[in-house]
Design an enzyme around this catalytic site. Structure first.
Site, PDB file in Angstrom:
ATOM      1  N   PRO A 188       0.813  -1.218   0.000  1.00  0.00           N
ATOM      2  CA  PRO A 188       0.000   0.000   0.000  1.00  0.00           C
ATOM      3  C   PRO A 188       0.849   1.271   0.000  1.00  0.00           C
ATOM      4  O   PRO A 188       0.330   2.360  -0.232  1.00  0.00           O
ATOM      5  CB  PRO A 188      -0.822  -0.112   1.287  1.00  0.00           C
ATOM      6  CG  PRO A 188      -0.148  -1.131   2.126  1.00  0.00           C
ATOM      7  CD  PRO A 188       0.615  -2.028   1.208  1.00  0.00           C
TER       8      PRO A 188
ATOM      9  N   GLU B  82       2.321  -7.893   8.616  1.00  0.00           N
ATOM     10  CA  GLU B  82       2.506  -6.432   8.661  1.00  0.00           C
ATOM     11  C   GLU B  82       3.323  -5.919   7.476  1.00  0.00           C
ATOM     12  O   GLU B  82       3.660  -4.733   7.412  1.00  0.00           O
ATOM     13  CB  GLU B  82       3.182  -6.018   9.971  1.00  0.00           C
ATOM     14  CG  GLU B  82       2.283  -6.107  11.186  1.00  0.00           C
ATOM     15  CD  GLU B  82       0.992  -5.295  11.033  1.00  0.00           C
ATOM     16  OE1 GLU B  82       1.052  -4.165  10.521  1.00  0.00           O
ATOM     17  OE2 GLU B  82      -0.072  -5.820  11.404  1.00  0.00           O
TER      18      GLU B  82
ATOM     19  N   ARG C 186      -4.397  -8.190 -20.446  1.00  0.00           N
ATOM     20  CA  ARG C 186      -5.387  -7.823 -21.476  1.00  0.00           C
ATOM     21  C   ARG C 186      -4.820  -6.820 -22.487  1.00  0.00           C
ATOM     22  O   ARG C 186      -5.386  -6.607 -23.549  1.00  0.00           O
ATOM     23  CB  ARG C 186      -6.687  -7.321 -20.838  1.00  0.00           C
ATOM     24  CG  ARG C 186      -6.615  -5.975 -20.185  1.00  0.00           C
ATOM     25  CD  ARG C 186      -7.851  -5.730 -19.354  1.00  0.00           C
ATOM     26  NE  ARG C 186      -9.076  -5.700 -20.141  1.00  0.00           N
ATOM     27  CZ  ARG C 186      -9.465  -4.682 -20.909  1.00  0.00           C
ATOM     28  NH1 ARG C 186      -8.729  -3.603 -20.976  1.00  0.00           N
ATOM     29  NH2 ARG C 186     -10.591  -4.734 -21.594  1.00  0.00           N
TER      30      ARG C 186
ATOM     31  N   ASP D 298     -11.027   2.376 -24.063  1.00  0.00           N
ATOM     32  CA  ASP D 298     -11.301   2.091 -22.650  1.00  0.00           C
ATOM     33  C   ASP D 298     -11.061   3.329 -21.789  1.00  0.00           C
ATOM     34  O   ASP D 298     -10.228   4.179 -22.125  1.00  0.00           O
ATOM     35  CB  ASP D 298     -10.368   0.978 -22.133  1.00  0.00           C
ATOM     36  CG  ASP D 298     -10.948  -0.408 -22.363  1.00  0.00           C
ATOM     37  OD1 ASP D 298     -12.155  -0.525 -22.617  1.00  0.00           O
ATOM     38  OD2 ASP D 298     -10.159  -1.372 -22.278  1.00  0.00           O
TER      39      ASP D 298
END
Ligand code: SAM
Length: 234
Positions: A89, A116, A154, A169
């Site tokens: 993150p 963690e 993709r 897209d």
């Protein structure tokens, strides 16, 4: 392309990799995806991969030893040096532009964390870049790795039935995609816009461009600001 994933839960990947476009891309040889269980590279009887954080605090931290051993093993399995990515993150937020950039690599090596997170020396020692799939915290890097794989695969030429279909897209040109309709023409009183039934491809293209701009302005004005920033930056 070859994608290696180091993970403590290889079984989590089975289903997402076994359907639709990602499955076909593997079958047709566009991509080879290899899962490596970090736990196979432990050296103790308990197959230990985590330990308490130095300095105290809650939770456990992924140890260097098994991750480095798994990395060294996988790195040598193919001639090309892998571009190595830690899913965390704390990383650079993942975008369509990064997916496009990664789709041009010959080899990716993704490392999914748990607990963690990683001992800091894993990032430093492997020279890995860090990617986040958003400003929230999940339990592990497996889902983020799968998100990245699907977004990248993709984009490999030949992966989609029609390579053109990724062209409009959302995010590809910095805008959201225009609205789409299919049969029936009228559903529960809601009509398909006449322009889409007109057969006038020039007018349809204009209408779609205007719709793309309008919904981007309404729903994601931040994307337009990003573009303005790029234009004024030169
Ligand atoms: N304590 C860490 C922190 O605050 O930065 C979070 C650890 S998280 C519970 C465990 C693992 O899940 C991370 O090492 C990472 O691999 C993965 N993860 C969680 N959220 C993520 C996100 N938004 N993007 C990418 N990976 C994520």
């Amino acid at each position: 392309m070859r994608i290696d994933v180091l993970t403590l839960f290889p079984a989590m990947f089975e289903s997402p990799l076994a359907f639709s476009i990602v499955k076909r891309a593997q079958e047709t040889g566009l991509v080879e995806i290899r899962l490596t269980d970090i736990r196979d590279f432990t050296t103790d009887a308990y197959r230990k991969v985590d330990d308490k954080p130095y300095g105290g605090g809650p939770g456990m931290v992924m140890m260097c030893g098994p991750v480095f051993a798994a990395y060294d093993h996988v790195k040598t399995l193919s001639g090309d040096a892998p571009r190595t990515i830690l899913l965390t993150p704390q990383g650079r937020p993942f975008t369509q532009a990064i997916a496009q950039e990664l789709s041009r690599e010959k080899r990716l090596l993704l490392i999914a964390g748990r607990y963690e997170g990683f001992d800091e020396r894993i990032r430093e020692g492997l020279g890995a870049e860090q990617i986040s799939i958003g400003d929230y915290v999940l339990n592990g890097g497996e889902l983020p790795a799968m998100v990245l794989i699907e977004a990248v695969v993709r984009l490999l030429p030949g992966a989609l039935g029609d390579d053109e279909s990724a062209r409009d897209d959302s995010f590809v040109n910095g805008l959201l995609e225009y609205p789409q309709y299919t049969r029936p023409e009228v559903f529960r009183g809601m009509k398909t816009p006449d322009i889409l039934l007109s057969g006038d491809h020039g007018k349809i293209a204009q209408w779609r461009r205007a719709q793309s701009l309008e919904r981007t302005r309404q729903w994601r004005p931040d994307l337009l600001k990003d573009q303005e920033g790029k234009n004024t930056d030169g």
